[in-house]
Design a protein around this motif. Structure first.
Motif, mmCIF file in Angstrom:
data_model
loop_
_atom_site.group_PDB
_atom_site.id
_atom_site.type_symbol
_atom_site.label_atom_id
_atom_site.label_comp_id
_atom_site.label_asym_id
_atom_site.label_seq_id
_atom_site.Cartn_x
_atom_site.Cartn_y
_atom_site.Cartn_z
ATOM 1 N N MET A 1 0.854 -1.173 0.000
ATOM 2 C CA MET A 1 0.000 0.000 0.000
ATOM 3 C C MET A 1 0.895 1.229 0.000
ATOM 4 O O MET A 1 1.823 1.329 0.801
ATOM 5 C CB MET A 1 -0.874 0.030 1.266
ATOM 6 N N ALA A 2 0.603 2.161 -0.880
ATOM 7 C CA ALA A 2 1.411 3.373 -0.933
ATOM 8 C C ALA A 2 0.978 4.319 0.173
ATOM 9 O O ALA A 2 -0.217 4.487 0.426
ATOM 10 C CB ALA A 2 1.234 4.034 -2.288
ATOM 11 N N THR A 3 1.944 4.920 0.858
ATOM 12 C CA THR A 3 1.581 5.924 1.850
ATOM 13 C C THR A 3 1.245 7.224 1.130
ATOM 14 O O THR A 3 0.389 7.990 1.526
ATOM 15 C CB THR A 3 2.757 6.183 2.820
ATOM 16 N N HIS A 4 1.952 7.416 0.021
ATOM 17 C CA HIS A 4 1.645 8.566 -0.818
ATOM 18 C C HIS A 4 1.574 8.033 -2.248
ATOM 19 O O HIS A 4 2.521 7.413 -2.719
ATOM 20 C CB HIS A 4 2.744 9.614 -0.679
ATOM 21 N N VAL A 5 0.420 8.218 -2.907
ATOM 22 C CA VAL A 5 0.269 7.674 -4.247
ATOM 23 C C VAL A 5 0.999 8.587 -5.239
ATOM 24 O O VAL A 5 0.433 9.533 -5.777
ATOM 25 C CB VAL A 5 -1.221 7.496 -4.624
ATOM 26 N N GLY A 6 2.303 8.316 -5.413
ATOM 27 C CA GLY A 6 3.110 9.138 -6.314
ATOM 28 C C GLY A 6 3.083 8.558 -7.705
ATOM 29 O O GLY A 6 2.653 7.427 -7.918
ATOM 30 N N GLY A 7 3.562 9.345 -8.672
ATOM 31 C CA GLY A 7 3.607 8.882 -10.047
ATOM 32 C C GLY A 7 2.846 9.858 -10.918
ATOM 33 O O GLY A 7 2.674 11.014 -10.547
ATOM 34 N N THR A 8 2.382 9.385 -12.048
ATOM 35 C CA THR A 8 1.734 10.283 -13.006
ATOM 36 C C THR A 8 0.362 9.738 -13.355
ATOM 37 O O THR A 8 0.248 8.618 -13.869
ATOM 38 C CB THR A 8 2.623 10.418 -14.250
ATOM 39 N N LEU A 9 -0.657 10.501 -13.055
ATOM 40 C CA LEU A 9 -2.046 10.057 -13.097
ATOM 41 C C LEU A 9 -2.437 9.235 -14.318
ATOM 42 O O LEU A 9 -2.989 8.157 -14.186
ATOM 43 C CB LEU A 9 -2.961 11.282 -12.951
ATOM 44 N N ALA B 1 -4.723 3.882 -8.477
ATOM 45 C CA ALA B 1 -5.371 5.194 -8.427
ATOM 46 C C ALA B 1 -6.433 5.253 -7.332
ATOM 47 O O ALA B 1 -6.556 6.261 -6.639
ATOM 48 C CB ALA B 1 -5.998 5.515 -9.781
ATOM 49 N N THR B 2 -7.200 4.152 -7.163
ATOM 50 C CA THR B 2 -8.315 4.222 -6.219
ATOM 51 C C THR B 2 -7.925 3.785 -4.814
ATOM 52 O O THR B 2 -8.394 4.352 -3.839
ATOM 53 C CB THR B 2 -9.494 3.348 -6.691
ATOM 54 N N LEU B 3 -7.080 2.764 -4.693
ATOM 55 C CA LEU B 3 -6.794 2.197 -3.371
ATOM 56 C C LEU B 3 -5.340 2.373 -2.933
ATOM 57 O O LEU B 3 -4.998 2.083 -1.796
ATOM 58 C CB LEU B 3 -7.128 0.696 -3.357
ATOM 59 N N GLY B 4 -4.484 2.807 -3.858
ATOM 60 C CA GLY B 4 -3.065 2.937 -3.512
ATOM 61 C C GLY B 4 -2.354 1.593 -3.441
ATOM 62 O O GLY B 4 -1.238 1.491 -2.949
ATOM 63 N N MET B 5 -3.040 0.536 -3.934
ATOM 64 C CA MET B 5 -2.430 -0.806 -3.895
ATOM 65 C C MET B 5 -1.478 -0.987 -5.055
ATOM 66 O O MET B 5 -1.805 -0.606 -6.173
ATOM 67 C CB MET B 5 -3.522 -1.867 -4.079
#
Ligand code: ADP
Ligand code: MG
Ligand code: MG
Length: 285
Positions: free
Chosen positions: A163-171, A179-183
């Motif tokens: 699980m990402a603590t911060h959903v980094g990257g490019t949308l 995008a929805t769960l950070g998984m």
């Protein structure tokens, strides 16, 4: 050792919130790319992560870290130099001096797949890149693809979904579950790769900053239609070869679509992708 005068505007290869990347010549005459980070706390932490993760990793399709340098608060990463800039420049950069041919595009797709397959399947622990997009794919003088920018990459611990603590990257390149769960698992990279391939084949960007999601769906619909109707008119209109290579183009688009499936477990592995692209595969969507 690099002289400070080399960190000038004219030697700049890329620039971002992190700092900048410069072309530099080492004492032995070899040309390298030096990524110089602004001395923020976050950058210092990211620097260490990137160094630890990719030191000693050597592969034809991964940009090689040759060394690093710490001077006071300065942090620098020294990479092999990629002469033909990044894939975004080659696909739609205003200053590009040539258009990629179909064969070059196909080779680039295969090269990135080989690099990712190495990261996901051969390394121990395996590495998820998390930021696959044209700006992070470099091209060397022979237009070999080199995956770069391991700033968001993570090692995989015991094959667990993370699980990402911060959903980094490019949308525009995010998989639905990220995008929805950070998984994320390595299937995140497989999804981003699917988007990237549609961009490489079509020459269209999936990301329009105003409505990123709509554009990815647009590109996907376009590819679905081409595959379903066996119609290559759109590509012909763009000047891409369609007569002799039509079947090859459709096979690549089908591969991309299989990577873009909602259910991560249905997406192929990257070595399956390599096989699909090089024509020895049993895998079907
Ligand atoms: P960031 O983490 O800010 O995205 P990158 O590592 O992706 O930084 O580098 C930013 C840009 O600098 C790349 O998109 C590319 O154009 C250029 N660049 C980075 N590394 C190299 C290299 N080894 N050779 C040539 N250009 C490079
Ligand atoms: Mg980058
Ligand atoms: Mg980065």
């Amino acid at each position: 050792k690099t002289a400070t005068r080399e960190f000038s505007k004219e030697n700049e290869l890329g620039k971002g919130a992190f700092g900048a990347v410069y072309k530099a010549v080492l004492a032995d005459g070899s040309v390298v790319a030096v990524k110089r980070l602004f001395p923020t706390e976050q950058n210092v932490a990211d620097f260490l992560k990137e160094v630890v993760l990719i030191t000693g990793i050597k592969h034809r399709h991964l940009v090689q870290l040759k060394g690093c340098c710490v001077r006071d608060k300065q942090r620098m990463l020294v990479y092999e130099y990629a002469e033909n800039k990044n894939l975004a420049e080659a696909l739609w950069g205003k200053e590009r001096s040539f258009d990629l041919t179909w064969t070059q595009r196909l080779n680039i797709c295969v090269g990135i797949a080989r690099g990712l397959s190495y990261l996901h399947e051969e390394l121990q622990p395996k590495i998820i890149h998390r930021d696959i997009k044209p700006q992070n794919i470099l091209l060397d003088k022979d237009l070999n693809a080199k995956i770069a920018d391991f700033g968001l990459a993570r090692p995989v611990v015991e094959d667990a979904t993370q699980m990402a603590t911060h959903v980094g990257g490019t949308l525009g390149y995010f998989s639905p579950e990220y995008a929805t769960l950070g998984m994320f698992t390595e299937k995140l990279d497989v999804y981003s790769y699917g988007v990237l391939v549609l961009e490489i084949v079509s020459g269209k960007r999936c990301i329009n900053l105003k409505s990123p999601v709509e554009d990815e769906i647009y590109l996907r619909t376009w590819a679905f239609r081409l595959c379903r109707e066996n119609k290559l008119l759109d590509l012909a209109a763009k000047g891409l070869p369609t007569e002799s290579k039509g079947d090859e183009i459709l096979a690549v688009l089908k591969t991309a679509l299989s990577c873009l499936q909602e259910d991560p477990s249905k997406r192929p592995t990257m070595s399956q992708v390599v096989n699909m692209l090089t024509g020895n595969s049993e895998f079907t969507i």
